[in-house]
Every structure is written in structure tokens, then in C-alpha cells.
Design an enzyme around this catalytic site. Structure first.
Site, PDB file in Angstrom:
ATOM      1  N   ASP A 246       0.823  -1.207   0.000  1.00  0.00           N
ATOM      2  CA  ASP A 246       0.000   0.000   0.000  1.00  0.00           C
ATOM      3  C   ASP A 246       0.849   1.246   0.000  1.00  0.00           C
ATOM      4  O   ASP A 246       0.450   2.276  -0.541  1.00  0.00           O
ATOM      5  CB  ASP A 246      -0.954  -0.032   1.199  1.00  0.00           C
ATOM      6  CG  ASP A 246      -1.988  -1.129   1.001  1.00  0.00           C
ATOM      7  OD1 ASP A 246      -1.686  -2.299   1.316  1.00  0.00           O
ATOM      8  OD2 ASP A 246      -3.065  -0.814   0.471  1.00  0.00           O
TER       9      ASP A 246
HETATM   10  C1  LIG Z   1      -2.555  -4.386  -5.242  1.00  0.00           C
HETATM   11  S1  LIG Z   1      -2.514  -3.512  -3.761  1.00  0.00           S
HETATM   12  C2  LIG Z   1      -3.474  -4.480  -2.737  1.00  0.00           C
HETATM   13  C3  LIG Z   1      -3.215  -4.182  -1.299  1.00  0.00           C
HETATM   14  O1  LIG Z   1      -4.337  -3.458  -0.766  1.00  0.00           O
HETATM   15  C4  LIG Z   1      -4.907  -4.273   0.227  1.00  0.00           C
HETATM   16  O2  LIG Z   1      -5.478  -3.522   1.262  1.00  0.00           O
HETATM   17  P1  LIG Z   1      -7.069  -3.244   1.262  1.00  0.00           P
HETATM   18  O3  LIG Z   1      -7.750  -4.514   0.843  1.00  0.00           O
HETATM   19  O4  LIG Z   1      -7.356  -2.850   2.710  1.00  0.00           O
HETATM   20  O5  LIG Z   1      -7.287  -2.101   0.299  1.00  0.00           O
HETATM   21  C5  LIG Z   1      -3.755  -5.105   0.747  1.00  0.00           C
HETATM   22  O6  LIG Z   1      -2.915  -4.372   1.597  1.00  0.00           O
HETATM   23  C6  LIG Z   1      -3.091  -5.464  -0.543  1.00  0.00           C
HETATM   24  O7  LIG Z   1      -1.776  -5.907  -0.460  1.00  0.00           O
END
Ligand SMILES: CSC[C@H]1O[C@H](OP(=O)(O)O)[C@H](O)[C@@H]1O
EC number: 5.3.1.23
Length: 360
Positions: A246
């Protein structure tokens, strides 16, 4: 054909409501910035690249309908709306970098007397639209570089077993995926023996979304509970761990879904290479380390309930950080669309490349 998390034609934006997956497939209309903020904040759409793309597309949809023809007012409104969208979720950097680029573009177009207000609008919206194709192109490059890096560590044509965490596939991006893009690339070259995906409590991105993508594409995979990672590495010969990101700091410290840090510790204990797969638009070169990355804390209800069903004792306190930071010294390599870099190389390598949004 991977799953379509974003449906866009100029003036129309719909997102696949990921809160309802895998049991229901329902698209939600996004008619402007307010809607964009809401679907991101509620995690109906999530994933660092998808957040940036949907947020910016929600502005494009709103701008197209806007009758405004004063460039200076348009520029001011654009800046305010982009800063509002950035506030929807604080940890992923992609939307912040995209907003900075777009504000710079708005300033340039506004200051250029040769650019009419309609040309301003058209070029601005086109730049946002370019994010969709660029994201997919970047993900395919990440897939290629990542699979090459993993396979280069093996003799002969042995097959690999990969562990991944959270969801980093077509549901977190414009398509193909980052860490899941590496897995797709290994599968496509017939070198993938098996994927293990963690359920990723409390939102269950792994059990609900990654498992859904892998089953949809008939990629051999097994779902494990988050607390099984150590036992898995002790009993199975895991070739590598590949996760998303992220926000990556300039020293390589990486904020990713909660639970990533402990997977990295277990991987180091078992001498399993640990890769982060992320486009340049996830790298925050303004940060010297991960210490200053803001970690989003989400509502207790995400932990105490699954859907409408309560699973935790009423009255118990909860701590629900959505991310943690993996220190650079636990990361073997950072897989980007420009190649794979050790964390210590980021400072020298990343500034060589263009800004995260396609240049005009
Ligand atoms: C391809 S980046 C995906 C990344 O985002 C996810 O977090 P969230 O589902 O809370 O938006 C997770 O950290 C992933 O690695």
C-alpha cells in the site's frame, strides 16, 4: 478473462461491490466524487491501485457533467475534490501520488492561455482514463519480472509453490494484479505447482476475493487460516512469498495488509524469499522509512461480525489496524514494472523513472 472490478466508459463508472463477494456479483454506480469517496471508504472497492483509479475516475465522471467553463475555478475545484478523495483511506499512497500529478496537470492547463476550458476538461479526463490501461500494462510487467526473479533462483524447470496474503489481483487493480499478477505469470508459463492464500482476517480478502479469483481461473490453490503460515512453511517446501503493498518508503520498508509483517518474520526463519510486488505508484519517495506511514484503523465491527453474524463477545475491546509495516531487512526484492530491486537500491533506481501516471 480475469474479474472486472471497474466498468468505465466516459461519463459512466460502475464498481463491483466487493463487500458482497463471493456470494453476490453486484455493480454499484459511481456518479461523482461523493460516491467515489463512499465506495472507497466502505471498501466496496479496495486495493491501492484500484482506490487511486476509482477515486480519479469518479472525479472524471463529475467533471464531464460540470457546466463550469472558467479554467481557474475548475482548477480550484479539482484540487479540493482530489484532496477530499485522498482522505477516504490514509495508508495507500497511490491516490495521493495520482492527485499530486493531476493537480500539477490542472495548474499547467489552467495557466496555458492556448488551452480552452473544453480542451482543459478533455485532456484532464483523458489523463485519468489513461490510468486504466497503464495499470494493466504495469501489472503484466510486474508479473513477468516477478516470475523471472523467482524462477532464476531455481535449477532446471522445477515448479514452484507460492504463498500470498490478502488480495492483489484483478479486484485490487484495473486487471491482472500485482502479487497475483506474478502468480498468473508463473501459472501461464506452466511453472506454478500450487498457491497458498491466507484468509486475511478480518475483512477476509484472501478467503473471499483471492480464492474467488484463483478458482475462477482454475489456478491450483489452497486456502489457509492466517495462523497456519508457520506450520505451512515448516511442512511444505514454499518457494517464495509474494505480497502486495500500500505504501513503500524510500528505504524499502513496506506497509501492507495486517499480518504481512509476521509472514515476513516466519519466511526469514524458514529461509524463504519474501517479495513485495508493487507498481511505482505505490512507492513514496518522500518517506525515509516506514515509521511515518499512517496506519488506518478500521471499525471494531469488521472483527466482531461476519456480515450480520456476531462472532465476538459483546463488550470486548478491539484493535483493528488495517496494515502493518514490514522492515526492508526482511524483504528480498521489490518487484516493479521497471524491474526487481533490493530495498537498498530504491533510492538510486526509482527517481530514474517517469511519474506514476502516463505522461501526456
Ligand atoms: C494491489 S494492492 C493491494 C493491497 O491493498 C490491500 O489492502 P485493502 O484490501 O485494505 O485495500 C492489501 O494491503 C493489498 O496488499
Amino acid at each position: 478473462m480475469s474479474l472486472e472490478s471497474i466498468r468505465y466508459k466516459r461519463g459512466n463508472l460502475e464498481i463491483l461491490d466487493q463487500l458482497l463477494l463471493p456470494l453476490q456479483t453486484r455493480y454499484v454506480k459511481v456518479q461523482g466524487v461523493e460516491d467515489g469517496w463512499k465506495v472507497i471508504n466502505k471498501m466496496q472497492v479496495r486495493g491501492a491501485p484500484a482506490i487511486a483509479i476509482v477515486g480519479c475516475l469518479s472525479l472524471a465522471v463529475e467533471l464531464l457533467k460540470d457546466e463550469m467553463d472558467d479554467k481557474k475555478v475548475m482548477r480550484q475545484e479539482i484540487e479540493g475534490k482530489l484532496n477530499y478523495l485522498v482522505s477516504a483511506r490514509p495508508t495507500a499512497v497511490n491516490i495521493k501520488l495520482a492527485a499530486d500529478e493531476l493537480i500539477n496537470l490542472a495548474n499547467t492547463l489552467s495557466a496555458d492561455d492556448n488551452v480552452s476550458s473544453s480542451e482543459f476538461k478533455d485532456r484532464f479526463i483523458a489523463r485519468i482514463e489513461s490510468m486504466l490501461a497503464k495499470d494493466i500494462e504495469d501489472n503484466k510487467a510486474i508479473g513477468k519480472f516477478g516470475s523471472e526473479a523467482i524462477l532464476s533462483r531455481l535449477e532446471g524447470d522445477r515448479q514452484v509453490r507460492i504463498l500470498t496474503h490478502c488480495n492483489t489481483g484483478s479486484l485490487a487493480t484495473a486487471g491482472y494484479g500485482t502479487a497475483l499478477g506474478v502468480i498468473r505469470s508463473l501459472h501461464g508459463s506452466k511453472r506454478l505447482e500450487h498457491v497458498y492464500c491466507t484468509e486475511t482476517r478480518p475483512y477476509n480478502q484472501g478467503a473471499r476475493l483471492t480464492a474467488y479469483e484463483l478458482v475462477h481461473e482454475k489456478i491450483p490453490a489452497t486456502l489457509i487460516v492466517d495462523s497456519m503460515v508457520s506450520a505451512l512453511m515448516h511442512t511444505r517446501n514454499i518457494t517464495a512469498v509474494v505480497v502486495g503493498a500500500d505504501r513503500v518508503a524510500s528505504n524499502g520498508d513496506t506497509a501492507n495488509k495486517i499480518g504481512t509483517y509476521q509472514i515476513a518474520i516466519v519466511a526469514r526463519h524458514h529461509d524463504v524469499p519474501f517479495y513485495v510486488a508493487a507498481p511505482l505508484s505505490s512507492i513514496d519517495m518522500s518517506l525515509t522509512s516506514g515509521d511515518r506511514i499512517k496506519i488506518e484503523e478500521r471499525p471494531d465491527r469488521e472483527m466482531t461480525h461476519i456480515g450480520e453474524h456476531r462472532i465476538a463477545a459483546p463488550g470486548i475491546n478491539c484493535w483493528n489496524p488495517s496494515f502493518d509495516v514490514t522492515p526492508a531487512n526482511l524483504i528480498t526484492g521489490i518487484i516493479t514494472e521497471k524491474g526487481v530491486f533490493t530495498p537498498s537500491r530504491l533510492k538510486d533506481e526509482i527517481p530514474k523513472y517517469h511519474s506514476p501516471i502516463a505522461s501526456s
